[in-house]
Design an enzyme around this catalytic site. Structure first.
Site, PDB file in Angstrom:
ATOM      1  NE  ARG A   9      -3.999  -1.943   2.289  1.00 29.99           N
ATOM      2  CZ  ARG A   9      -4.956  -2.086   3.209  1.00 29.99           C
ATOM      3  NH1 ARG A   9      -4.884  -1.376   4.323  1.00 29.99           N
ATOM      4  NH2 ARG A   9      -5.950  -2.922   3.027  1.00 29.99           N
ATOM      5  CB  SER A  38     -18.151  -6.213  -3.289  1.00 33.21           C
ATOM      6  OG  SER A  38     -17.313  -6.361  -2.167  1.00 33.21           O
ATOM      7  CB  SER A  39     -13.206  -8.878  -3.807  1.00 27.74           C
ATOM      8  OG  SER A  39     -12.840  -7.893  -2.852  1.00 27.74           O
ATOM      9  NE  ARG A  40     -14.206  -7.137   3.262  1.00 28.09           N
ATOM     10  CZ  ARG A  40     -14.018  -6.315   4.300  1.00 28.09           C
ATOM     11  NH1 ARG A  40     -13.665  -5.055   4.096  1.00 28.09           N
ATOM     12  NH2 ARG A  40     -14.182  -6.745   5.532  1.00 28.09           N
ATOM     13  CD  GLU A  68      -4.705  -5.656 -11.912  1.00 30.34           C
ATOM     14  OE1 GLU A  68      -3.474  -5.598 -12.069  1.00 30.34           O
ATOM     15  OE2 GLU A  68      -5.267  -5.440 -10.807  1.00 30.34           O
TER      16      GLU A  68
END
Length: 200
Positions: A9, A38-40, A68
């Site tokens: 980061r 969302s990835s979560r 990506e």
């Protein structure tokens, strides 16, 4: 939150995490934007975006993240604004990107099953208003910008510094002229709450 195995980061001088995101437009005529899951929470939709890699510029990061996360190939039209999220301690450069093509296969679809979908601006805001209000603000800012642009008439020309127009031989149609004086005018923010910042 999706993290790359080798991700580091990056933070700015104020200690805010540096991010970039894209409002990916389907076309200039049909204003729809591309959201991804969302990835979560796979039932929720978000704006493509993520953290800057060390040494990476925000515009490069924005296009990389869109590629990506959504398989987007496109070009940046403008830097919409820079948004801060005090709760998450982030500062996000948000770009408007015109989508030129979409890859059938892309990294996040293969790796985490991320989906993508076109939304109208209003529908996208409805998707984001509860769980991503800052991202909804991206779209609202873009909508205000478009409304301001549409409201321009020849009566608005009196507000331009006349020195900018000296020696310009066009017909003062600022939406079509490519002379430097008018490009300066086109890049101004009119009747919006946000500040226009040059593409970085």
């Amino acid at each position: 939150m999706k993290l790359k195995l080798d991700q580091t980061r990056t933070y700015d001088k104020d200690g805010l995490r540096r991010r970039a995101a894209c409002l990916c437009l389907r076309s200039k005529e049909k204003i729809e934007i591309l959201l991804v899951t969302s990835s979560r929470h796979s039932h929720l939709w978000i704006v493509p975006g993520g953290g800057l890699d060390p040494g990476e510029g925000p515009s490069t990061a924005a296009l990389r993240e869109a590629h990506e996360e959504a398989g987007v190939n496109g070009k940046i039209l403008e830097l919409l604004d820079i948004f801060e999220n005090s709760a998450r301690k982030t500062r996000t450069y948000v770009y408007v990107v015109l989508v030129e093509s979409l890859n059938d296969e892309y990294d996040d679809a293969k790796n985490i099953g991320r989906m993508r979908k076109w939304f109208t601006l209003d529908d996208a805001c409805a998707q984001l208003q509860v769980h991503k209000p800052v991202q909804m603000a991206y779209i609202r800012t873009y909508m205000k910008r478009q409304t301001a642009d549409l409201s321009l008439t020849n009566d608005s020309f009196q507000n331009i510094d006349e020195a900018h127009l000296l020696n310009c031989e066009c017909d003062k149609d600022l939406t079509k002229c490519d002379h430097a004086c008018h490009i300066t005018y086109n890049n101004m923010t009119l009747n919006t709450d946000s500040t226009n910042v040059p593409v970085q």
